[in-house]
Design a protein around this motif. Structure first.
Motif, PDB file in Angstrom:
ATOM      1  N   UNK A   1       9.250  31.132  57.794  1.00 59.06           N
ATOM      2  CA  UNK A   1       8.481  31.669  56.664  1.00 59.06           C
ATOM      3  C   UNK A   1       9.074  32.927  56.060  1.00 59.06           C
ATOM      4  N   UNK A   2      10.004  33.575  56.764  1.00 61.86           N
ATOM      5  CA  UNK A   2      10.534  34.854  56.311  1.00 61.86           C
ATOM      6  C   UNK A   2      11.872  34.691  55.605  1.00 61.86           C
ATOM      7  N   UNK A   3      12.154  35.618  54.692  1.00 64.66           N
ATOM      8  CA  UNK A   3      13.518  35.798  54.218  1.00 64.66           C
ATOM      9  C   UNK A   3      14.178  36.819  55.133  1.00 64.66           C
ATOM     10  N   UNK A   4      15.320  36.470  55.682  1.00 61.88           N
ATOM     11  CA  UNK A   4      16.002  37.341  56.623  1.00 61.88           C
ATOM     12  C   UNK A   4      17.150  38.033  55.896  1.00 61.88           C
ATOM     13  N   UNK A   5      17.139  39.354  55.921  1.00 65.17           N
ATOM     14  CA  UNK A   5      18.223  40.135  55.326  1.00 65.17           C
ATOM     15  C   UNK A   5      19.450  40.069  56.223  1.00 65.17           C
ATOM     16  N   UNK A   6      20.578  39.657  55.665  1.00 66.10           N
ATOM     17  CA  UNK A   6      21.817  39.597  56.432  1.00 66.10           C
ATOM     18  C   UNK A   6      22.206  40.989  56.906  1.00 66.10           C
ATOM     19  N   UNK A   7      22.074  41.976  56.037  1.00 64.12           N
ATOM     20  CA  UNK A   7      22.412  43.357  56.416  1.00 64.12           C
ATOM     21  C   UNK A   7      21.540  43.825  57.590  1.00 64.12           C
ATOM     22  N   UNK A   8      20.241  43.597  57.486  1.00 60.43           N
ATOM     23  CA  UNK A   8      19.338  44.065  58.540  1.00 60.43           C
ATOM     24  C   UNK A   8      19.540  43.294  59.836  1.00 60.43           C
ATOM     25  N   UNK A   9      19.784  41.978  59.732  1.00 61.61           N
ATOM     26  CA  UNK A   9      20.021  41.186  60.939  1.00 61.61           C
ATOM     27  C   UNK A   9      21.294  41.639  61.646  1.00 61.61           C
ATOM     28  N   UNK A  10      22.368  41.878  60.880  1.00 64.23           N
ATOM     29  CA  UNK A  10      23.621  42.341  61.474  1.00 64.23           C
ATOM     30  C   UNK A  10      23.462  43.717  62.091  1.00 64.23           C
ATOM     31  N   UNK A  11      22.668  44.568  61.444  1.00 59.88           N
ATOM     32  CA  UNK A  11      22.433  45.914  61.984  1.00 59.88           C
ATOM     33  C   UNK A  11      21.660  45.836  63.291  1.00 59.88           C
ATOM     34  N   UNK A  12      20.643  44.969  63.340  1.00 56.78           N
ATOM     35  CA  UNK A  12      19.865  44.804  64.569  1.00 56.78           C
ATOM     36  C   UNK A  12      20.722  44.211  65.685  1.00 56.78           C
ATOM     37  N   UNK A  13      21.569  43.248  65.346  1.00 60.62           N
ATOM     38  CA  UNK A  13      22.472  42.681  66.349  1.00 60.62           C
ATOM     39  C   UNK A  13      23.458  43.737  66.834  1.00 60.62           C
ATOM     40  N   UNK A  14      23.944  44.560  65.905  1.00 61.51           N
ATOM     41  CA  UNK A  14      24.863  45.626  66.290  1.00 61.51           C
ATOM     42  C   UNK A  14      24.221  46.610  67.249  1.00 61.51           C
TER      43      UNK A  14
END
Length: 334
Positions: free
Chosen positions: A254-267
């Motif tokens: 249901x969500x739009x996932x921000x690539x920038x935010x996802x990569x930052x969280x993974x980092x």
């Protein structure tokens, strides 16, 4: 961190709703493409959900997979469905799940992609004209849309970008033709992007962050959904399959996932600072799966949880399928 056996268990956990729906299906369940990246977990989920007789069909190139599925209760048939004789000789089944498809290596092999994605579905639709069919499709049949739009719905116009996406729309149209011709109940599952710990958008991002490879932000927003949920919806959609018109369903989170935010969280989880390149474009390949969520409920695992599990898996050296999604491609060249 989960191990492979625990991950497979998570992917094969049936809900009470799935068990109830499978109990209402009359006859055997035939899964074509059971040896691909989605197939084994879907076979196991169907078995755990109580499907009466699960017939798993594939060439089974992965060593030991056919024996493992047999041990778990599936009826395994080694066959190449692209071979006319092999297709003809498959057992009849009231319910068919079609998972066969080609994506990677499309460029330079366009004819082979069209054969698998558009011609072969016609042969399958002829062979199983008296069955109920759920066919896996993709959100790539839609065009790129503004990130502020909320994503394409099932009623939005199609507009595939590139030959892979065009061939997938061809698959839908061919199945739809035979569904109308023979009255075959059909469900078309437009999936993007399914993830688990061994492949998917989040694995692609985690590997880039860990390796210090720049993350392209041009496609700045994506949809992701837990593979176990996608498998469950695919099986449950058999109950809603219909002819003229077919049952069309977007399947994603249901969500739009921000690539920038996802990569930052993974980092942050991996102890690495992601490297970015490019800027977020105003459009992306996005689907609105409201119909799916209203009918089947929401995925039981959030993107935040998926990011956490993915980071642990990649950091711990968990096995990967080595099949990048190439989600960042905006020209349809895979």
């Amino acid at each position: 961190m989960l191990n492979v056996a625990e991950l497979e268990e998570r992917l094969a956990e049936p809900s009470a709703a799935l068990t109830a729906d499978l109990a209402e299906l009359d006859g055997d369940l035939l899964i074509l493409g059971a040896g691909g990246k989605l197939g084994p977990s879907l076979v196991r989920l169907a078995l755990r959900g109580g499907a009466k007789n699960v017939i798993a069909v594939s060439r089974f190139s992965e060593p030991g997979l056919a024996d493992a599925l047999t041990d778990e209760g599936a009826t395994v048939v080694r066959a190449d469905v692209a071979d006319e004789r092999a297709l003809r000789d498959l057992p009849d089944a009231k319910n068919v799940v079609f998972l066969v498809g080609a994506k990677f290596g499309t460029s330079g092999r366009e004819h082979a992609t069209w054969f698998t994605n558009a011609y072969l579905p016609g042969r399958v639709a002829e062979r199983f004209r008296d069955s109920r069919i759920a066919a896996l499709s993709t959100g790539n049949v839609y065009p790129l849309v503004p990130v502020t739009s909320g994503g394409s719905t099932e009623d939005s116009p199609t507009g595939p970008v590139g030959e892979y996406a065009m061939s997938c729309l061809g698959r839908e149209r061919i199945f739809e033709h035979f569904s109308e011709r023979y009255g075959t109940p059909l469900a078309l599952i437009r999936l993007n992007y399914a993830v688990e710990m061994r492949y998917g958008v989040l694995v692609d991002l985690a590997q880039k962050v860990l390796d210090g490879t720049p993350v392209d932000l041009s496609t700045g927003q994506v949809n992701v959904v837990w593979q176990g949920y996608a498998n469950e919806v695919t099986l449950r959609a058999l109950k809603h399959a219909s002819a003229a018109p077919p049952y069309v369903l977007n399947v994603t989170g249901p969500e739009l996932v921000s690539v920038r935010q996802a990569a930052t969280a993974l980092g942050a989880a991996l102890g690495r600072e992601p490297v970015f390149t490019g800027q977020e474009a105003p459009t992306a390949l996005l689907s609105n799966a409201g119909r799916c969520h209203r009918t089947y409920g929401y995925p039981g695992i959030t993107p935040e949880e998926l990011i956490e599990h993915t980071a642990r898996w990649v950091a711990g050296g968990g096995p990967l399928l080595g099949k990048p999604t190439k989600f960042e491609r905006r020209d349809g060249q895979f």
